[in-house]
Scaffold this motif. Structure first.
Motif, PDB file in Angstrom:
ATOM      1  N   GLY A  47      15.376  13.663   6.636  1.00 51.88           N
ATOM      2  CA  GLY A  47      16.179  14.630   7.400  1.00 51.88           C
ATOM      3  C   GLY A  47      17.291  13.914   8.126  1.00 51.88           C
ATOM      4  N   CYS A  48      18.034  13.102   7.369  1.00 55.58           N
ATOM      5  CA  CYS A  48      19.009  12.179   7.968  1.00 55.58           C
ATOM      6  C   CYS A  48      20.216  12.887   8.558  1.00 55.58           C
ATOM      7  CB  CYS A  48      19.468  11.159   6.935  1.00 55.58           C
ATOM      8  SG  CYS A  48      20.321  11.918   5.521  1.00 55.58           S
ATOM      9  N   ILE A  67      17.688  10.821   3.313  1.00 55.81           N
ATOM     10  CA  ILE A  67      17.572  12.037   2.476  1.00 55.81           C
ATOM     11  C   ILE A  67      17.663  13.275   3.357  1.00 55.81           C
ATOM     12  CG2 ILE A  67      16.170  10.869   0.732  1.00 55.81           C
ATOM     13  CD1 ILE A  67      14.500  13.653   2.626  1.00 55.81           C
ATOM     14  N   ASP A  68      18.215  14.323   2.783  1.00 60.02           N
ATOM     15  CA  ASP A  68      18.301  15.596   3.495  1.00 60.02           C
ATOM     16  C   ASP A  68      18.493  16.697   2.451  1.00 60.02           C
ATOM     17  OD1 ASP A  68      19.150  16.230   6.726  1.00 60.02           O
ATOM     18  OD2 ASP A  68      19.520  17.831   5.261  1.00 60.02           O
ATOM     19  N   ASP A  94      14.039  16.852  -0.392  1.00 58.22           N
ATOM     20  CA  ASP A  94      13.225  17.616   0.554  1.00 58.22           C
ATOM     21  C   ASP A  94      12.138  16.690   1.097  1.00 58.22           C
ATOM     22  OD1 ASP A  94      11.269  19.255   1.714  1.00 58.22           O
ATOM     23  OD2 ASP A  94      11.587  20.880   0.286  1.00 58.22           O
ATOM     24  N   GLY A 112      14.335  11.634  12.675  1.00 55.83           N
ATOM     25  CA  GLY A 112      14.828  12.048  13.992  1.00 55.83           C
ATOM     26  C   GLY A 112      15.018  13.554  14.022  1.00 55.83           C
ATOM     27  N   ALA A 114      13.544  15.936  12.659  1.00 58.65           N
ATOM     28  CA  ALA A 114      13.574  16.496  11.308  1.00 58.65           C
ATOM     29  C   ALA A 114      12.225  17.070  10.876  1.00 58.65           C
ATOM     30  CB  ALA A 114      14.033  15.437  10.313  1.00 58.65           C
ATOM     31  N   ASN A 117      11.363  20.563  11.153  1.00 55.36           N
ATOM     32  CA  ASN A 117      12.042  21.505  10.248  1.00 55.36           C
ATOM     33  C   ASN A 117      11.303  21.683   8.934  1.00 55.36           C
ATOM     34  OD1 ASN A 117      14.606  22.258  11.630  1.00 55.36           O
ATOM     35  ND2 ASN A 117      14.753  20.036  11.754  1.00 55.36           N
ATOM     36  N   PRO A 119       8.696  22.886   6.347  1.00 58.36           N
ATOM     37  CA  PRO A 119       7.785  24.034   6.413  1.00 58.36           C
ATOM     38  C   PRO A 119       6.314  23.643   6.287  1.00 58.36           C
ATOM     39  CG  PRO A 119       8.992  24.014   4.321  1.00 58.36           C
ATOM     40  CD  PRO A 119       9.582  22.932   5.174  1.00 58.36           C
TER      41      PRO A 119
HETATM   42  C1  LIG Z   1      18.377  18.294  14.065  1.00 58.89           C
HETATM   43  S1  LIG Z   1      18.885  17.730  12.461  1.00 58.89           S
HETATM   44  C2  LIG Z   1      18.579  15.992  12.657  1.00 58.89           C
HETATM   45  C3  LIG Z   1      19.473  15.163  11.791  1.00 58.89           C
HETATM   46  C4  LIG Z   1      19.445  13.669  12.099  1.00 58.89           C
HETATM   47  N1  LIG Z   1      18.139  13.078  11.841  1.00 58.89           N
HETATM   48  C5  LIG Z   1      19.866  13.423  13.523  1.00 58.89           C
HETATM   49  O1  LIG Z   1      19.101  12.795  14.281  1.00 58.89           O
HETATM   50  O2  LIG Z   1      20.972  13.852  13.879  1.00 58.89           O
HETATM   51  C6  LIG Z   1      17.553  18.255  11.413  1.00 58.89           C
HETATM   52  C7  LIG Z   1      17.734  17.870   9.959  1.00 58.89           C
HETATM   53  O3  LIG Z   1      16.538  18.200   9.237  1.00 58.89           O
HETATM   54  C8  LIG Z   1      16.939  18.585   7.959  1.00 58.89           C
HETATM   55  N2  LIG Z   1      15.862  19.307   7.246  1.00 58.89           N
HETATM   56  C9  LIG Z   1      15.633  20.639   7.183  1.00 58.89           C
HETATM   57  N3  LIG Z   1      14.607  20.890   6.346  1.00 58.89           N
HETATM   58  C10 LIG Z   1      14.182  19.704   5.867  1.00 58.89           C
HETATM   59  C11 LIG Z   1      13.188  19.305   4.927  1.00 58.89           C
HETATM   60  N4  LIG Z   1      12.391  20.208   4.327  1.00 58.89           N
HETATM   61  N5  LIG Z   1      13.072  17.989   4.636  1.00 58.89           N
HETATM   62  C12 LIG Z   1      13.862  17.073   5.247  1.00 58.89           C
HETATM   63  N6  LIG Z   1      14.828  17.384   6.136  1.00 58.89           N
HETATM   64  C13 LIG Z   1      14.985  18.685   6.440  1.00 58.89           C
HETATM   65  C14 LIG Z   1      18.178  19.436   8.202  1.00 58.89           C
HETATM   66  O4  LIG Z   1      18.947  19.654   7.035  1.00 58.89           O
HETATM   67  C15 LIG Z   1      18.879  18.626   9.277  1.00 58.89           C
HETATM   68  O5  LIG Z   1      19.800  17.718   8.730  1.00 58.89           O
END
Ligand SMILES: C[S@@+](CC[C@H](N)C(=O)[O-])C[C@H]1O[C@@H](n2cnc3c(N)ncnc32)[C@H](O)[C@@H]1O
Length: 240
Positions: A47-48, A67-68, A94, A112, A114, A117, A119
């Motif tokens: 969830g980068c 990855i995101d 994912d 971070g 992530a 998020n 499910p």
């Molecule tokens: C609050 S942002 C955090 C982004 C980054 N890590 C930061 O610290 O700014 C949450 C991130 O989680 C990602 N996310 C949502 N669903 C996810 C999933 N199933 N697997 C991985 N990442 C996911 C979103 O696309 C988003 O980029």
């Protein structure tokens, strides 16, 4: 239109890059769980987003893959490049699957804000265990489940201090903030602290560190009501 991480990606990137005290603090809290140097280390950043954590770990010497699932976030991350002495590459993926990451190929997994998020937290831990080497570690932050529970708000009695009002701590599952300026308008999976900790134990992780740091001076300056409440819960666990 219903917001998603893709539709708010440009807004989120602007928020971080124009200086968000909360996100700077989150990055610091997560980095505090990692070694000062990450040379010869392979890091997976789950969830980068636009890559803030990926770049920070590369700056410590790691070879990082971020990855995101949001294609727009990955576009922004790629455009920002890396942070030597390490390297950064990005992939759309994912966190519950990690299709792009080979088995037993990373030393650290970071996430971070992530994993709140994904499910299916169990599926994410299965995927993380698969890609971590036998001595690998997972370090992550989430919005503090107690104080950032669904629809938490503030109250202030006349002359009294502001208090956080939380009514839905046990209401686990997907929820969406209706505040048009809130990050969580894109949705968020609320889980109790016990759910996170039990899942880590169930999937064979040994919990090494749990922190709830006091908000930074910059966070408090932006919202004095936050003084005294940890905005994030941070955990580090190693493969058992
Ligand atoms: C609050 S942002 C955090 C982004 C980054 N890590 C930061 O610290 O700014 C949450 C991130 O989680 C990602 N996310 C949502 N669903 C996810 C999933 N199933 N697997 C991985 N990442 C996911 C979103 O696309 C988003 O980029």
């Amino acid at each position: 239109m219903t917001d998603t991480w893709d539709t708010i990606a440009d807004w989120y990137v602007e928020l971080l890059r124009t200086g968000s005290a909360m996100h700077t603090f989150n990055c610091d809290v997560l980095l505090d769980l990692l070694p000062e140097r990450l040379d010869d280390t392979r890091v997976l950043d789950i969830g980068c987003g636009e890559g803030v954590i990926s770049r920070a770990t590369a700056a410590r010497g790691a070879a990082v893959v971020g990855i995101d699932p949001s294609a727009r976030m990955i576009e922004h991350a790629r455009a920002a490049g890396g942070s030597p002495p390490g390297t950064v590459a990005y992939a759309i993926d994912d966190g519950c699957v990690l299709n792009t990451i080979a088995d037993s190929s990373v030393d650290w997994a970071t996430a971070g804000l992530a994993l709140n998020n994904v499910p299916d937290f169990d599926a994410a831990l299965v995927a993380v265990r698969r890609v971590l080497r036998s001595s690998g570690r997972l370090a992550f932050t989430i919005p503090h489940p107690c104080f950032e529970a669904p629809r938490a708000t503030w109250t202030q009695s006349s002359g009294g201090a502001a208090r956080r009002v939380v009514g839905d701590y046990r209401a686990e599952g997907f929820w969406r903030s209706d505040d048009p300026q809130a990050v969580r308008r894109a949705g968020n999976q609320h889980r109790m602290i016990s759910t996170y900790l039990s899942a880590l134990v169930r999937h064979g992780f040994l919990i090494e560190a749990v922190t709830e740091p006091a908000p930074s001076a910059q966070v408090v300056a932006g919202n004095r009501r936050r003084a005294g409440l940890p905005p994030f819960l941070a955990l580090r666990a190693r493969c058992g």
